[in-house]
Motif scaffolding. Structure first.
Motif, PDB file in Angstrom:
ATOM      1  N   VAL A 110      43.056  37.277  63.866  1.00  0.00           N
ATOM      2  CA  VAL A 110      42.945  37.772  62.492  1.00  0.00           C
ATOM      3  C   VAL A 110      44.136  38.633  62.074  1.00  0.00           C
ATOM      4  O   VAL A 110      44.115  39.222  60.992  1.00  0.00           O
ATOM      5  CB  VAL A 110      41.627  38.549  62.256  1.00  0.00           C
ATOM      6  CG1 VAL A 110      40.419  37.661  62.475  1.00  0.00           C
ATOM      7  CG2 VAL A 110      41.566  39.803  63.105  1.00  0.00           C
ATOM      8  N   ALA A 111      45.175  38.689  62.893  1.00  0.00           N
ATOM      9  CA  ALA A 111      46.334  39.524  62.557  1.00  0.00           C
ATOM     10  C   ALA A 111      46.970  39.098  61.235  1.00  0.00           C
ATOM     11  O   ALA A 111      47.480  39.939  60.494  1.00  0.00           O
ATOM     12  CB  ALA A 111      47.366  39.491  63.687  1.00  0.00           C
ATOM     13  N   ASP A 112      46.907  37.811  60.915  1.00  0.00           N
ATOM     14  CA  ASP A 112      47.494  37.339  59.663  1.00  0.00           C
ATOM     15  C   ASP A 112      46.690  37.776  58.439  1.00  0.00           C
ATOM     16  O   ASP A 112      47.200  37.775  57.322  1.00  0.00           O
ATOM     17  CB  ASP A 112      47.650  35.817  59.677  1.00  0.00           C
ATOM     18  CG  ASP A 112      46.332  35.093  59.849  1.00  0.00           C
ATOM     19  OD1 ASP A 112      45.436  35.617  60.544  1.00  0.00           O
ATOM     20  OD2 ASP A 112      46.187  33.989  59.283  1.00  0.00           O
ATOM     21  N   LYS A 113      45.447  38.170  58.619  1.00  0.00           N
ATOM     22  CA  LYS A 113      44.608  38.673  57.523  1.00  0.00           C
ATOM     23  C   LYS A 113      44.709  40.185  57.391  1.00  0.00           C
ATOM     24  O   LYS A 113      44.142  40.760  56.474  1.00  0.00           O
ATOM     25  CB  LYS A 113      43.130  38.355  57.785  1.00  0.00           C
ATOM     26  CG  LYS A 113      42.745  36.922  57.783  1.00  0.00           C
ATOM     27  CD  LYS A 113      41.239  36.855  58.033  1.00  0.00           C
ATOM     28  CE  LYS A 113      40.735  35.462  58.132  1.00  0.00           C
ATOM     29  NZ  LYS A 113      39.266  35.454  58.336  1.00  0.00           N
ATOM     30  N   THR A 114      45.378  40.825  58.336  1.00  0.00           N
ATOM     31  CA  THR A 114      45.336  42.278  58.451  1.00  0.00           C
ATOM     32  C   THR A 114      46.685  42.900  58.153  1.00  0.00           C
ATOM     33  O   THR A 114      47.689  42.536  58.746  1.00  0.00           O
ATOM     34  CB  THR A 114      44.892  42.675  59.878  1.00  0.00           C
ATOM     35  OG1 THR A 114      43.691  41.979  60.182  1.00  0.00           O
ATOM     36  CG2 THR A 114      44.665  44.152  59.986  1.00  0.00           C
ATOM     37  N   GLU A 115      46.694  43.841  57.229  1.00  0.00           N
ATOM     38  CA  GLU A 115      47.905  44.595  56.913  1.00  0.00           C
ATOM     39  C   GLU A 115      47.639  46.061  57.234  1.00  0.00           C
ATOM     40  O   GLU A 115      46.803  46.696  56.607  1.00  0.00           O
ATOM     41  CB  GLU A 115      48.264  44.438  55.440  1.00  0.00           C
ATOM     42  CG  GLU A 115      49.512  45.191  55.047  1.00  0.00           C
ATOM     43  CD  GLU A 115      49.823  45.076  53.560  1.00  0.00           C
ATOM     44  OE1 GLU A 115      50.577  45.943  53.073  1.00  0.00           O
ATOM     45  OE2 GLU A 115      49.316  44.148  52.895  1.00  0.00           O
ATOM     46  N   LEU A 116      48.336  46.562  58.229  1.00  0.00           N
ATOM     47  CA  LEU A 116      48.189  47.952  58.642  1.00  0.00           C
ATOM     48  C   LEU A 116      49.256  48.788  57.968  1.00  0.00           C
ATOM     49  O   LEU A 116      50.435  48.442  57.990  1.00  0.00           O
ATOM     50  CB  LEU A 116      48.319  48.076  60.166  1.00  0.00           C
ATOM     51  CG  LEU A 116      48.369  49.494  60.713  1.00  0.00           C
ATOM     52  CD1 LEU A 116      47.058  50.225  60.461  1.00  0.00           C
ATOM     53  CD2 LEU A 116      48.693  49.465  62.200  1.00  0.00           C
ATOM     54  N   ARG A 117      48.822  49.901  57.408  1.00  0.00           N
ATOM     55  CA  ARG A 117      49.752  50.869  56.818  1.00  0.00           C
ATOM     56  C   ARG A 117      49.557  52.197  57.523  1.00  0.00           C
ATOM     57  O   ARG A 117      48.475  52.788  57.434  1.00  0.00           O
ATOM     58  CB  ARG A 117      49.518  51.000  55.322  1.00  0.00           C
ATOM     59  CG  ARG A 117      49.786  49.669  54.614  1.00  0.00           C
ATOM     60  CD  ARG A 117      49.717  49.805  53.153  1.00  0.00           C
ATOM     61  NE  ARG A 117      49.949  48.499  52.547  1.00  0.00           N
ATOM     62  CZ  ARG A 117      50.332  48.346  51.306  1.00  0.00           C
ATOM     63  NH1 ARG A 117      50.530  49.395  50.541  1.00  0.00           N
ATOM     64  NH2 ARG A 117      50.515  47.144  50.817  1.00  0.00           N
ATOM     65  N   VAL A 118      50.579  52.615  58.240  1.00  0.00           N
ATOM     66  CA  VAL A 118      50.515  53.873  58.973  1.00  0.00           C
ATOM     67  C   VAL A 118      51.127  54.956  58.110  1.00  0.00           C
ATOM     68  O   VAL A 118      52.259  54.835  57.650  1.00  0.00           O
ATOM     69  CB  VAL A 118      51.240  53.771  60.334  1.00  0.00           C
ATOM     70  CG1 VAL A 118      51.216  55.107  61.058  1.00  0.00           C
ATOM     71  CG2 VAL A 118      50.598  52.688  61.189  1.00  0.00           C
TER      72      VAL A 118
END
Length: 130
Positions: A110-118
């Motif tokens: 699911v990494a392609d569905k996930t956008e992480l903002r730190v």
């Protein structure tokens, strides 16, 4: 991890988990790894995760914004429930904990569905919502 519900007797809660939880091995693996951490209680319980996935499906969500990623369990649960073109934007301030999350998002596909903002949620949410 929160393993119980203070409003439900332990015997009843265990019955609910034993008879209604539809768990995936990747979710159990992440819960187990997080549960060994000193602050692992911040993770939601498996029944809460299953309920979140149900809500994602019921409202036919296509885009989700999450504030607070930790090790990524709730994000993983929701990303798995999203349709193929769905997207989840998740914000956290810890690169250490979100590094664990990324491993599991990649392993589960699911990494392609996930956008992480730190960074600060206040700063990153404005961009995510527009």
């Amino acid at each position: 991890m929160s393993r119980s519900n203070v409003l439900i007797d332990d015997k009843i809660y265990n019955y609910i988990l034993d008879n209604s939880l539809r768990d995936l091995p990747i979710l159990e693996k992440l819960r187990d790894e997080t549960g060994k951490m000193p602050n692992g209680r911040m993770q939601i319980s498996p029944d809460q995760g299953q309920f979140m996935a149900l809500l994602v499906r019921l409202v036919e969500a296509k885009r989700i914004v999450e504030v607070g990623t930790f090790t990524g369990y709730s994000c993983l649960v929701m990303a798995l429930a999203l349709p193929d073109k769905g997207q989840i934007v998740t914000c956290d301030i810890s690169e250490e904990f979100t590094g664990i999350a990324w491993r599991f998002w990649q392993e589960s596909g699911v990494a392609d569905k996930t956008e992480l903002r730190v960074g600060s949620a206040a700063e990153t949410l404005n961009d995510a919502l527009h």
